[in-house]
Design a protein around this motif. Structure first.
Motif, PDB file in Angstrom:
ATOM      1  N   UNK A 177       0.835  -1.203   0.000  1.00 23.27           N
ATOM      2  CA  UNK A 177       0.000   0.000   0.000  1.00 23.27           C
ATOM      3  C   UNK A 177       0.871   1.255   0.000  1.00 23.27           C
ATOM      4  N   UNK A 178       1.980   1.205   0.713  1.00 22.22           N
ATOM      5  CA  UNK A 178       2.902   2.341   0.727  1.00 22.22           C
ATOM      6  C   UNK A 178       3.549   2.531  -0.645  1.00 22.22           C
ATOM      7  N   UNK A 179       3.912   1.421  -1.290  1.00 18.50           N
ATOM      8  CA  UNK A 179       4.494   1.502  -2.641  1.00 18.50           C
ATOM      9  C   UNK A 179       3.493   2.061  -3.648  1.00 18.50           C
ATOM     10  N   UNK A 180       2.210   1.742  -3.459  1.00 21.29           N
ATOM     11  CA  UNK A 180       1.176   2.305  -4.341  1.00 21.29           C
ATOM     12  C   UNK A 180       1.167   3.822  -4.246  1.00 21.29           C
ATOM     13  N   UNK A 181       1.262   4.326  -3.012  1.00 22.35           N
ATOM     14  CA  UNK A 181       1.288   5.779  -2.825  1.00 22.35           C
ATOM     15  C   UNK A 181       2.562   6.374  -3.420  1.00 22.35           C
ATOM     16  N   UNK A 182       3.673   5.683  -3.250  1.00 22.31           N
ATOM     17  CA  UNK A 182       4.943   6.184  -3.775  1.00 22.31           C
ATOM     18  C   UNK A 182       4.968   6.173  -5.289  1.00 22.31           C
ATOM     19  N   UNK A 183       4.188   5.281  -5.877  1.00 26.34           N
ATOM     20  CA  UNK A 183       4.133   5.180  -7.335  1.00 26.34           C
ATOM     21  C   UNK A 183       3.630   6.469  -7.975  1.00 26.34           C
ATOM     22  N   UNK A 184       2.779   7.202  -7.276  1.00 23.06           N
ATOM     23  CA  UNK A 184       2.292   8.488  -7.792  1.00 23.06           C
ATOM     24  C   UNK A 184       3.457   9.451  -7.986  1.00 23.06           C
ATOM     25  N   UNK A 185       4.331   9.522  -6.985  1.00 25.17           N
ATOM     26  CA  UNK A 185       5.522  10.379  -7.073  1.00 25.17           C
ATOM     27  C   UNK A 185       6.460   9.904  -8.187  1.00 25.17           C
ATOM     28  N   UNK A 186       6.630   8.594  -8.299  1.00 27.38           N
ATOM     29  CA  UNK A 186       7.531   8.037  -9.309  1.00 27.38           C
ATOM     30  C   UNK A 186       7.034   8.349 -10.719  1.00 27.38           C
ATOM     31  N   UNK A 187       5.730   8.211 -10.942  1.00 26.01           N
ATOM     32  CA  UNK A 187       5.165   8.521 -12.262  1.00 26.01           C
ATOM     33  C   UNK A 187       5.348   9.992 -12.596  1.00 26.01           C
ATOM     34  N   UNK A 188       5.223  10.839 -11.604  1.00 27.31           N
ATOM     35  CA  UNK A 188       5.415  12.268 -11.826  1.00 27.31           C
ATOM     36  C   UNK A 188       6.862  12.558 -12.237  1.00 27.31           C
ATOM     37  N   UNK A 189       7.804  11.922 -11.562  1.00 23.80           N
ATOM     38  CA  UNK A 189       9.215  12.099 -11.913  1.00 23.80           C
ATOM     39  C   UNK A 189       9.513  11.565 -13.322  1.00 23.80           C
ATOM     40  N   UNK A 190       8.923  10.427 -13.667  1.00 24.26           N
ATOM     41  CA  UNK A 190       9.133   9.847 -14.997  1.00 24.26           C
ATOM     42  C   UNK A 190       8.584  10.771 -16.082  1.00 24.26           C
ATOM     43  N   UNK A 191       7.380  11.297 -15.862  1.00 30.28           N
ATOM     44  CA  UNK A 191       6.779  12.218 -16.839  1.00 30.28           C
ATOM     45  C   UNK A 191       7.645  13.465 -17.009  1.00 30.28           C
ATOM     46  N   UNK A 192       8.173  13.964 -15.908  1.00 34.17           N
ATOM     47  CA  UNK A 192       9.028  15.152 -15.972  1.00 34.17           C
ATOM     48  C   UNK A 192      10.316  14.855 -16.735  1.00 34.17           C
TER      49      UNK A 192
END
Length: 437
Positions: A177-192
């Protein structure tokens, strides 16, 4: 609490030793699997004595996973999470906690419902691991700061952990569940990271007065694709990456067209044929399934502009002769019978002989030498020069045969011939190439 202190110490250690970490490439492995093979997955220039970011991230998870699982099991056992019993209320006539309804002929027991408590366990674990999400995000941001390609590794690695846990139907996992939340940040970094590449393509500078060659944006696409594919390997699900590829390659295609229209030294067709060939070659080697349409489009454009360049160059060594027979073909196309062409003043036998006389073998050879020299100046890729000159050779031979055929059809019995043979032409073409080497 002890678990919180352990996590803080682990994160601090990772940040202390992670300043030189660099992800060059990694395959995605299972969360609880062996991590030993991650030390040899690099594909770029790194210091072999320094840990890579993918190794560090795996190390962090291997330390945190047993702590999270132990605390979760303890909470379940001690507080009897996650289920509780609750007796349903039937209606207003129900009598308190009674088990039987007195007015009924048959005693009816009220159903006991097991209710999954969806908030108490997560809330308890969030308090125990209050710093976990923030510390994990700090590590993720550190990896992105060191090398933007680390966001690619994180996106695929964390996504696979989440997807596999979800599809396996495992019970609740606080770490997942924590990794799911962290995935939002990771996707944002990837898009950037991807948008930075796109902006670099859109803002690309180039010299308008020197030979063009392979554009920086095409080299950028090549470097991006090679590094990314080394990282993700044969990962099955890749919608975010496929979207990123399409966005980047569309911008590269647009940049090629823009440079071709603005460059002052290299012919537009050469710029396009060389750069589209480079893209086609890249996508053919990498075999990226989602890029098949782009690969085919690059091949189509490459061949089209190669043909355009050959056609534009074809008339140069025999320009007047080419124009004369183009006029002959136009007359025939407009309805003039072939044997009547010679009666037109501009296309009489006399005019044809005069035109042919301007192209003795020596002049043809000189023209071909100049053409090859010009192609050398235009093109930066020696292999493409070789291929294009081979196509040019075939085109010249076809043109020669067409001239002979038109003479026979339109000027029958005139005994008019070109002042060089097909064997002469073949030798001139070969000599033009050898004299420039």
């Amino acid at each position: 609490m002890g678990s919180n202190m352990d996590i803080q110490m682990s994160m601090a250690s990772l940040r202390q030793h992670g300043g030189s970490m660099m992800l060059s490439g990694s395959r995605v492995s299972g969360l609880s699997g062996s991590m030993a093979d991650f030390g040899s997955t690099g594909t770029g220039p790194t210091d072999s004595n320094k840990p890579k970011f993918d190794v560090a991230f795996n190390l962090m998870l291997t330390h945190i996973e047993p702590v999270c699982l132990a605390e979760q099991k303890f909470c379940n056992a001690f507080f009897h999470f996650p289920r509780s019993e609750q007796t349903s209320q039937m209606d207003d006539s129900a009598d308190g906690d009674g088990i039987e309804e007195e007015d009924s002929d048959m005693a009816v027991k009220k159903p006991v419902v097991l209710v999954v408590n969806e908030s108490l366990l997560p809330r308890t674990l969030e308090q125990l691991f209050a710093t976990l999400l923030g510390e994990m995000e700090s590590l993720v941001n550190l990896g992105d700061k060191l090398d933007g390609y680390n966001s690619v590794f994180l996106l695929f690695f964390v996504t696979r952990q989440v997807v596999e846990a979800t599809e396996s139907g495992d019970s609740y996992s606080y770490l997942i569940e924590t990794l799911k939340k962290e995935l939002v940040c990771i996707k944002r970094l990837f898009d950037r990271f991807v948008m930075a590449k796109v902006n670099a393509v859109n803002e690309m500078k180039f010299s308008r007065t020197s030979k063009c060659g392979i554009l920086p944006c095409v080299s950028l696409l090549r470097d991006f694709a090679v590094r990314v594919e080394a990282i993700v390997g044969d990962a099955g699900r890749r919608p975010e990456l496929d979207k990123a590829y399409q966005t980047l390659i569309d911008s590269v295609f647009a940049a090629i067209e823009r440079v071709a229209s603005e460059h002052q030294k290299t012919p537009p067709d050469v710029i396009k044929l060389e750069n589209y060939h480079e893209i086609h070659d890249l996508l053919s080697r990498l075999k990226i399934a989602s890029m098949e349409a782009s690969r085919d489009e690059a091949k189509k454009r490459y061949r089209q502009h190669q043909r355009n360049y050959v056609d534009l160059s074809l008339g140069r060594p025999l320009e007047k002769l080419s124009l004369f027979f183009e006029g002959v073909k136009s007359l025939i196309a407009s309805g003039t019978k072939p044997d009547e062409v010679g009666f037109r003043l501009d296309f009489s036998k006399t005019e044809l002989r005069k035109c042919i006389k301007e192209y003795p073998g020596k002049e043809v050879k000189k023209g071909l030498d100049k053409l090859y020299h010009k192609m050398e100046k235009d093109m930066s890729d020696a292999s493409q020069l070789e291929v294009t000159w081979g196509i040019m050779q075939k085109a010249f031979i076809e043109q020669f045969k067409e001239f002979e055929d038109l003479i026979e059809k339109c000027y029958p019995g005139s005994s008019i011939t070109l002042e060089f043979t097909i064997e002469d032409l073949t030798n001139y073409i070969s000599q033009a190439k050898s004299t420039q080497q």
